[in-house]
Enzyme design. Sequence first.
Site, mmCIF file in Angstrom:
data_model
loop_
_atom_site.group_PDB
_atom_site.id
_atom_site.type_symbol
_atom_site.label_atom_id
_atom_site.label_comp_id
_atom_site.label_asym_id
_atom_site.label_seq_id
_atom_site.Cartn_x
_atom_site.Cartn_y
_atom_site.Cartn_z
ATOM 1 N N GLY A 30 57.576 -28.746 72.919
ATOM 2 C CA GLY A 30 57.593 -29.875 72.010
ATOM 3 C C GLY A 30 56.241 -30.540 71.968
ATOM 4 O O GLY A 30 55.225 -29.920 72.296
ATOM 5 N N ARG B 265 55.660 -27.853 77.622
ATOM 6 C CA ARG B 265 56.577 -26.732 77.560
ATOM 7 C C ARG B 265 57.743 -26.967 78.491
ATOM 8 O O ARG B 265 57.623 -27.643 79.498
ATOM 9 C CB ARG B 265 55.864 -25.460 77.994
ATOM 10 C CG ARG B 265 54.809 -25.034 77.004
ATOM 11 C CD ARG B 265 53.752 -24.169 77.646
ATOM 12 N NE ARG B 265 52.797 -23.745 76.615
ATOM 13 C CZ ARG B 265 52.930 -22.620 75.914
ATOM 14 N NH1 ARG B 265 53.935 -21.795 76.141
ATOM 15 N NH2 ARG B 265 52.059 -22.320 74.985
ATOM 16 N N ASP C 217 63.646 -41.789 71.064
ATOM 17 C CA ASP C 217 63.243 -40.483 70.507
ATOM 18 C C ASP C 217 64.486 -39.634 70.253
ATOM 19 O O ASP C 217 64.553 -38.477 70.674
ATOM 20 C CB ASP C 217 62.292 -39.787 71.471
ATOM 21 C CG ASP C 217 61.526 -38.664 70.787
ATOM 22 O OD1 ASP C 217 61.554 -38.604 69.533
ATOM 23 O OD2 ASP C 217 60.920 -37.843 71.509
HETATM 24 N N1 LIG Z 1 67.602 -29.542 79.932
HETATM 25 C C1 LIG Z 1 67.434 -28.536 79.054
HETATM 26 N N2 LIG Z 1 68.259 -27.468 79.079
HETATM 27 C C2 LIG Z 1 68.067 -26.445 78.228
HETATM 28 N N3 LIG Z 1 67.091 -26.417 77.310
HETATM 29 C C3 LIG Z 1 66.251 -27.445 77.204
HETATM 30 C C4 LIG Z 1 66.363 -28.555 78.068
HETATM 31 N N4 LIG Z 1 65.393 -29.444 77.761
HETATM 32 C C5 LIG Z 1 64.694 -28.909 76.731
HETATM 33 N N5 LIG Z 1 65.209 -27.703 76.394
HETATM 34 C C6 LIG Z 1 64.704 -26.806 75.345
HETATM 35 O O1 LIG Z 1 63.308 -26.877 75.302
HETATM 36 C C7 LIG Z 1 62.838 -27.167 74.014
HETATM 37 C C8 LIG Z 1 61.619 -27.995 74.045
HETATM 38 O O2 LIG Z 1 61.895 -29.301 74.501
HETATM 39 P P1 LIG Z 1 60.894 -30.498 74.369
HETATM 40 O O3 LIG Z 1 61.561 -31.699 74.815
HETATM 41 O O4 LIG Z 1 59.647 -30.084 75.081
HETATM 42 O O5 LIG Z 1 60.529 -30.539 72.835
HETATM 43 P P2 LIG Z 1 61.247 -31.313 71.654
HETATM 44 O O6 LIG Z 1 62.456 -31.881 72.169
HETATM 45 O O7 LIG Z 1 61.315 -30.343 70.526
HETATM 46 O O8 LIG Z 1 60.193 -32.431 71.282
HETATM 47 P P3 LIG Z 1 59.872 -33.761 72.096
HETATM 48 O O9 LIG Z 1 58.603 -33.476 72.795
HETATM 49 O O10 LIG Z 1 59.752 -34.787 71.041
HETATM 50 O O11 LIG Z 1 60.989 -34.031 73.017
HETATM 51 C C9 LIG Z 1 64.014 -27.857 73.360
HETATM 52 O O12 LIG Z 1 64.018 -27.619 71.962
HETATM 53 C C10 LIG Z 1 65.230 -27.188 74.009
HETATM 54 O O13 LIG Z 1 65.615 -26.032 73.271
#
Ligand SMILES: Nc1ncnc2c1ncn2[C@@H]1O[C@H](COP(=O)(O)OP(=O)(O)OP(=O)(O)O)[C@@H](O)[C@H]1O
Length: 533
Positions: A361, A365, A479
Amino acid sequence: MDNLRSLLAALLLVCFGFGAGVLGDGDGEQFVYSGFAGANATLALDGTALVQPSGLLELTNGTAQLSSHAVHRTPLRLRRSPGDAVRSFSASFVFGIIPPYSDLSGHGIVFFVGKDNFSAALPSQYLGLLNSANNGNATNQIFGVELDTIQSTEFNDTNDNHVGIDVNSLKSVAAHSAGYYDDETGAFNELLLISGKAMQVWVDYESDSTQISVFLAPLKNGAKPSTPLVSAKSNLSKVLVEPAYAGFSSSTGTVRSRHYLLGWSFAMDGPAPPIDIGSLPKLPFVGAKPRSKVPDIVLPIATAAFVLGVVAVVILLVRRRSRYAEVREEWEVEFGPHRFTYKDLFRATEGFKNKTLLGFGGFGRVYKGALPKSKLEVAVKKVSHESRQGIKEFVAEVVTIGRLRHRNLVQLLGYCRRKGELLLVYDYMSNGSLDKYLYSGSKEKPALDWAQRFRIIKGVASGLLYIHEDFEQVIIHRDIKASNVLLDADMNGRLGDFGLARLYDHGADPQTCSPSAPSSSRWPAAGGPWSRP
Ligand SMILES: Nc1ncnc2c1ncn2[C@@H]1O[C@H](COP(=O)(O)OP(=O)(O)OP(=O)(O)O)[C@@H](O)[C@H]1O
Ligand SMILES: *[C@@H]1O[C@H](CO)[C@@H](O)[C@H](O)[C@H]1NC(C)=O
Ligand SMILES: *[C@@H]1O[C@H](CO)[C@@H](O)[C@H](O)[C@H]1NC(C)=O
Ligand SMILES: *[C@@H]1O[C@H](CO)[C@@H](O)[C@H](O)[C@H]1NC(C)=O
Ligand SMILES: *[C@@H]1O[C@H](CO)[C@@H](O)[C@H](O)[C@H]1NC(C)=O
Ligand SMILES: *[C@@H]1O[C@H](CO)[C@@H](O)[C@H](O)[C@H]1NC(C)=O
Ligand SMILES: *[C@@H]1O[C@H](CO)[C@@H](O)[C@H](O)[C@H]1NC(C)=O
Ligand SMILES: [Mg+2]
């Protein structure tokens, strides 16, 4: 009669097992040393002089600034009767010089005839023969032939490889660079005194003409060149007095050579008897001693291997240290239980391999992993941060969030800190995030039916209610979006990504911290507009 005596002496020597030894009589008329085994009976040695078991006479032993003498004990009968002229005599000897360096040696050997008193003589350039006070004084009453391997300018030496005729003085009457004139061609062949090879010298004094002739040759078959290397006229009758002795003097200077005699013969009134070249002892090898090649080969390899090994181990340790290095500060002690070691997270995610990557995101990562001990499945979010500002507050926040327990929130398990990097550990949600279902259509995940959607929305609402109303502090998520709504194994909607939210106390006005601008203020600044009781 003389022949019979010689024969008897030879027989005696053979019987006593000496391969070589002195042959001759005790009247100082003539003698032969073909090797010096057992010769200490007829030779007086001093200083470093030593007869080795092989019969080699070692004059100097490689110690600096020492001298030695080897003198035939029987005085010479220089004159038939007192007042007569000194008789003709002749000497021959075989020597070898083993220098410490191939191009530098010190100092030399002198064959002499004269007084046997060297108590005041000096080593080094004085060759154990004279000293600075008596050099050149007629009272020395000595004649010598020097084999000099150092150029002493105070004696007007021509070079560092010369043969000189000395009368009472180390400033030679005549001298010549070492070598010999070829009998057939007449060409001069240079010889290096310090070559470590045995060479033979002949010294002849002719009474009537007072001619002194010196010859030098490589040791082959005892053949004497017909042209002398150096010659001079000097009436030794005016120089030598009785009792007089024949012998050798040798010295080292700062350069520590080893000077050796292999054989020697002497005669009055006639040519020096031949030395038995075949029975002469061997000189030690020059330079590197022929020893086992094994250490030569094995030692460098072993050393190199050892050094390489040490270096490898050090690199490994350093890499290991830096690979698992963390940042840990004093204020973090209270958060200890919430802290993960980087090593555990590294192992859990198989070294943050791409195959364990769940997605990425805005800030970093997310990797899937299983904790080494508990085998608990976790999601590790790796966020890089440049400034240390606010990190303390942020960690405090993380810990507070870690205390949240609700079936519609993704549990934050803990954190880890490295230089420029923060790691947040969450429960792993096996069904991923909601956005995958909403936006990727039927490609990856099946579309959600209305009942499922409603359940997810209810879950999110329930989670929100908890953090807004039911927890001891007000937590504004700030968020909420599909990718931050995760689905557990039962397809329950759960709110995730609290690491970036802010905390408010009940009663405080959330408006004061502009909650409408989530992306610009995700990282709370130190002393930011939030406070806790
Ligand atoms: N606890 C979790 N269990 C399983 N998958 C997860 C978990 N947390 C995050 N993910 C996966 O990792 C991906 C990236 O998460 P991340 O939070 O880094 O990015 P985002 O949510 O797209 O953006 P942001 O940085 O605004 O939160 C998510 O889209 C999700 O598919
Ligand atoms: C000569 O040397 C041998 C052994 O080196 C020794 O036994 C003997 O006594 C010596 N003789 C004299 C006269 O010094
Ligand atoms: C050389 O001789 C000197 C004097 O005899 C002695 O002190 C020294 O140990 C000897 N050195 C060697 C290498 O034999
Ligand atoms: C040797 O010479 C010194 C002086 O150089 C002298 O004092 C000493 O008496 C002499 N020794 C002998 C035995 O002649
Ligand atoms: C030579 O030596 C003798 C005795 O040692 C001394 O009396 C004399 O002065 C010396 N001569 C010179 C020129 O040094
Ligand atoms: C050495 O030789 C040079 C010339 O070659 C001469 O001028 C000088 O006097 C000599 N030195 C001595 C001490 O004899
Ligand atoms: C050498 O010197 C002695 C003694 O001074 C003398 O009797 C003799 O004649 C000299 N010999 C020559 C060849 O000059
Ligand atoms: Mg997210």
